[in-house]
Design an enzyme around this catalytic site. Structure first.
Site, PDB file in Angstrom:
ATOM      1  N   CYS A  38       0.845  -1.203   0.000  1.00  0.00           N
ATOM      2  CA  CYS A  38       0.000   0.000   0.000  1.00  0.00           C
ATOM      3  C   CYS A  38       0.879   1.251   0.000  1.00  0.00           C
ATOM      4  CB  CYS A  38      -0.898  -0.011   1.237  1.00  0.00           C
ATOM      5  SG  CYS A  38      -1.982   1.420   1.391  1.00  0.00           S
ATOM      6  N   SER A  40       0.561   3.822   1.744  1.00  0.00           N
ATOM      7  CA  SER A  40       0.830   4.334   3.104  1.00  0.00           C
ATOM      8  C   SER A  40       2.155   3.805   3.632  1.00  0.00           C
ATOM      9  CB  SER A  40      -0.274   3.928   4.068  1.00  0.00           C
ATOM     10  OG  SER A  40      -1.503   4.397   3.618  1.00  0.00           O
ATOM     11  N   HIS A  43       4.769   5.896   2.045  1.00  0.00           N
ATOM     12  CA  HIS A  43       4.924   7.207   2.707  1.00  0.00           C
ATOM     13  C   HIS A  43       5.911   7.095   3.865  1.00  0.00           C
ATOM     14  CE1 HIS A  43       1.768   8.985   0.392  1.00  0.00           C
ATOM     15  NE2 HIS A  43       0.763   8.460   1.034  1.00  0.00           N
ATOM     16  N   HIS A  59       0.720  -2.991   6.794  1.00  0.00           N
ATOM     17  CA  HIS A  59      -0.469  -2.769   7.637  1.00  0.00           C
ATOM     18  C   HIS A  59      -1.706  -3.386   6.988  1.00  0.00           C
ATOM     19  CE1 HIS A  59      -0.519   0.375   4.650  1.00  0.00           C
ATOM     20  NE2 HIS A  59      -1.830   0.356   4.783  1.00  0.00           N
ATOM     21  N   CYS A 164      -6.982  -3.212   4.468  1.00  0.00           N
ATOM     22  CA  CYS A 164      -6.833  -1.759   4.217  1.00  0.00           C
ATOM     23  C   CYS A 164      -7.614  -1.260   3.009  1.00  0.00           C
ATOM     24  CB  CYS A 164      -5.372  -1.337   4.089  1.00  0.00           C
ATOM     25  SG  CYS A 164      -5.186   0.417   3.698  1.00  0.00           S
TER      26      CYS A 164
HETATM   27  N1  COD Z   1      -3.700  13.084  -9.880  1.00  0.00           N
HETATM   28  C1  COD Z   1      -4.415  11.940  -9.917  1.00  0.00           C
HETATM   29  N2  COD Z   1      -3.908  10.731  -9.601  1.00  0.00           N
HETATM   30  C2  COD Z   1      -2.620  10.668  -9.243  1.00  0.00           C
HETATM   31  C3  COD Z   1      -1.819  11.837  -9.172  1.00  0.00           C
HETATM   32  C4  COD Z   1      -2.410  13.080  -9.516  1.00  0.00           C
HETATM   33  N3  COD Z   1      -1.734  14.217  -9.465  1.00  0.00           N
HETATM   34  N4  COD Z   1      -0.577  11.463  -8.799  1.00  0.00           N
HETATM   35  C5  COD Z   1      -0.598  10.115  -8.649  1.00  0.00           C
HETATM   36  N5  COD Z   1      -1.828   9.626  -8.909  1.00  0.00           N
HETATM   37  C6  COD Z   1      -2.312   8.265  -8.897  1.00  0.00           C
HETATM   38  C7  COD Z   1      -1.241   7.204  -9.129  1.00  0.00           C
HETATM   39  O1  COD Z   1      -0.931   7.044 -10.497  1.00  0.00           O
HETATM   40  C8  COD Z   1      -1.916   5.968  -8.554  1.00  0.00           C
HETATM   41  O2  COD Z   1      -2.666   5.250  -9.513  1.00  0.00           O
HETATM   42  C9  COD Z   1      -2.858   6.534  -7.507  1.00  0.00           C
HETATM   43  O3  COD Z   1      -2.809   7.950  -7.614  1.00  0.00           O
HETATM   44  C10 COD Z   1      -2.457   6.117  -6.090  1.00  0.00           C
HETATM   45  O4  COD Z   1      -2.633   4.747  -5.996  1.00  0.00           O
HETATM   46  P1  COD Z   1      -1.629   3.738  -5.259  1.00  0.00           P
HETATM   47  O5  COD Z   1      -2.085   2.348  -5.578  1.00  0.00           O
HETATM   48  O6  COD Z   1      -0.235   4.124  -5.563  1.00  0.00           O
HETATM   49  O7  COD Z   1      -1.898   4.067  -3.736  1.00  0.00           O
HETATM   50  P2  COD Z   1      -2.916   3.385  -2.708  1.00  0.00           P
HETATM   51  O8  COD Z   1      -4.261   3.326  -3.335  1.00  0.00           O
HETATM   52  O9  COD Z   1      -2.304   2.157  -2.177  1.00  0.00           O
HETATM   53  O10 COD Z   1      -2.932   4.428  -1.505  1.00  0.00           O
HETATM   54  C11 COD Z   1      -3.429   5.690  -1.683  1.00  0.00           C
HETATM   55  C12 COD Z   1      -3.778   6.343  -0.320  1.00  0.00           C
HETATM   56  C13 COD Z   1      -4.082   7.774  -0.595  1.00  0.00           C
HETATM   57  C14 COD Z   1      -4.987   5.696   0.267  1.00  0.00           C
HETATM   58  C15 COD Z   1      -2.576   6.218   0.655  1.00  0.00           C
HETATM   59  O11 COD Z   1      -1.474   6.770   0.106  1.00  0.00           O
HETATM   60  C16 COD Z   1      -2.866   6.983   1.943  1.00  0.00           C
HETATM   61  O12 COD Z   1      -2.484   8.115   2.111  1.00  0.00           O
HETATM   62  N6  COD Z   1      -3.545   6.362   2.869  1.00  0.00           N
HETATM   63  C17 COD Z   1      -3.880   6.994   4.076  1.00  0.00           C
HETATM   64  C18 COD Z   1      -5.233   6.621   4.429  1.00  0.00           C
HETATM   65  C19 COD Z   1      -5.252   5.618   5.479  1.00  0.00           C
HETATM   66  O13 COD Z   1      -6.273   5.474   6.098  1.00  0.00           O
HETATM   67  N7  COD Z   1      -4.088   4.956   5.691  1.00  0.00           N
HETATM   68  C20 COD Z   1      -3.804   4.114   6.759  1.00  0.00           C
HETATM   69  C21 COD Z   1      -2.549   3.292   6.577  1.00  0.00           C
HETATM   70  S1  COD Z   1      -1.511   3.191   7.996  1.00  0.00           S
HETATM   71 ZN    ZN Z   2      -3.028   0.971   3.348  1.00  0.00          ZN
END
Ligand code: COD
Ligand code: ZN
Length: 364
Positions: A38, A40, A43, A59, A164
């Site tokens: 993920c 996160s 990050h 996670h 998640c």
């Molecule tokens: N505009 C639109 N899409 C974009 C941009 C942009 N400027 N930049 C990147 N993207 C796209 C990427 O190409 C990608 O497809 C997508 O955004 C992100 O997807 P993933 O697969 O890389 O990320 P995820 O889905 O695994 O995670 C995204 C979250 C935002 C959910 C994650 O980063 C996060 O912040 N989670 C926090 C929320 C939470 O409850 N986390 C708990 C974990 S401890």
């Molecule tokens: Zn996650």
């Protein structure tokens, strides 16, 4: 046992042998079956979210209970479980008002278990547990409130995602925004979590579901989960395009699912007057969004944050498993790539480069 350790944020994982101590009171030892990759975790790996090191990340996981500590009654050895990254204390203000995902004991004991110590060690050095899960490891010790029993017929790579991305996405639609049938929805960021916002919107019969991303192959993939329109924010003005698709109005609901100030502002701007903006992503800690405050007042938009899709894991995860078993949501096709633990740096490189549409998992 083997675990992927981050010794310094900004540096790659080291897969090494570590020592895992036995579960204490109200703790459970789980052998991991699968763990999702993920953003996160990314990050934390990159230092966009601060965390004490050394730490074992991960996670989004599921596995089999091997051993329980004293006073555990919720699960028994042999049970298959999904792990929640907000196991809750059950006593604080937020637990009492039915918001276990906001439990105050979680930040107070970040990186450790509820007694303030770790079960993970390298020699004598304690290693932190990300989100009290730390499932980039063959075994974990977790609080009993973080173990949600599931039927043994659910494959681990599916169950892991119920830890998640699936509840975060579905919860954002159904618990947080409570999207009504016929509504228009935009989803900014069509990755692992965003695809679940998209399929959640399909589940409640949204009329237009607009996937926004910067990569065409992610947008193509989003159609499989219910997107009716796609917008490539790298090639066109996403706000203008979303308004065009919604006859100039803007969407009823926009979801920010990437995690940045800019995408949060874009979600705000593509929402119609009196519409709702839901911020799902965690932006880097140093970012601040430049929301036009006068417009916020004049347009009566609602901006809401949500953590973990505002789910109550013990109530909602079994329902999500049930929806999966009935074929109402698709988790099988979300998993597009499988890695082994010693390939974990490869898995995160692929995430960084945006190579994987859907979700990659680590199988144990
Ligand atoms: N505009 C639109 N899409 C974009 C941009 C942009 N400027 N930049 C990147 N993207 C796209 C990427 O190409 C990608 O497809 C997508 O955004 C992100 O997807 P993933 O697969 O890389 O990320 P995820 O889905 O695994 O995670 C995204 C979250 C935002 C959910 C994650 O980063 C996060 O912040 N989670 C926090 C929320 C939470 O409850 N986390 C708990 C974990 S401890
Ligand atoms: Zn996650």
């Amino acid at each position: 046992m083997k675990a992927a350790i981050v010794y310094e944020q900004g540096q790659p994982f080291q897969v090494e042998d570590v020592r895992l101590e036995a579960p204490r009171k109200h703790e459970v030892l789980v052998r991991i079956g699968a763990a999702g990759v993920c953003r996160s975790d990314y990050h934390v790996l990159k230092g966009e979210a601060r965390h004490p090191v050394p730490v074992v990340l991960g996670h989004e996981g599921a596995g089999v209970v091997e051993e329980v500590g004293p006073d555990v009654t919720m699960v028994k050895p042999g049970d298959h479980v999904v792990l929640s990254f907000t196991p809750n204390c059950g006593h604080c203000y937020y637990c009492n008002i039915g918001k276990p995902n906001l439990c105050d004991a979680l930040p107070a004991t970040a990186g450790r278990l509820f007694d303030g110590t770790t079960r993970l060690f390298k020699g004598d050095t304690p290693i932190h547990h990300l989100a009290k899960v730390a499932c980039f490891a063959e075994r974990v010790v977790v609080p009993d409130t973080g173990c949600i029993p599931i039927p043994k017929t659910v494959p681990f790579h599916v169950a892991a995602l119920v830890g998640c991305c699936v509840p975060t996405g579905i919860g954002a639609i159904s618990q947080v925004a409570q999207v009504k049938p016929g509504s228009t929805v935009a989803v900014v960021g069509s990755g692992g979590v965003g695809l679940n916002v998209i399929q959640g919107a399909r589940l409640v019969n949204a009329s237009k579901i607009i996937a926004v991303d910067i990569l065409d192959h992610k947008l193509e993939f989003a159609y499989k989960f219910g997107a009716t329109h796609t917008v490539n924010a790298a090639g066109e003005d996403a706000v203008a395009k979303v308004k065009e698709i919604t006859d100039g109005l803007g969407v009823d609901y926009a979801f920010e699912v990437f995690g940045s100030a800019d995408t949060a502002v874009a979600a705000f701007e593509m929402t119609r007057k009196a519409g709702t903006v839901v911020v799902v992503g965690l932006a880097p800690v140093w970012e601040r969004a430049a929301i036009d405050v006068a417009t916020l007042t004049r347009t009566e938009k609602v901006i809401r944050g949500t953590y973990y899709g505002s789910v109550r894991p013990r109530q909602d995860m079994p329902k999500i498993i049930d929806m999966y078993l009935k074929g109402q949501i698709d988790i099988d096709n979300l998993v597009t790539k499988h890695y082994k633990l010693d390939q974990i740096n490869e898995a995160f490189d692929a995430l960084e480069k945006g190579e994987t549409a859907g979700r990659a998992v680590i199988d144990f």
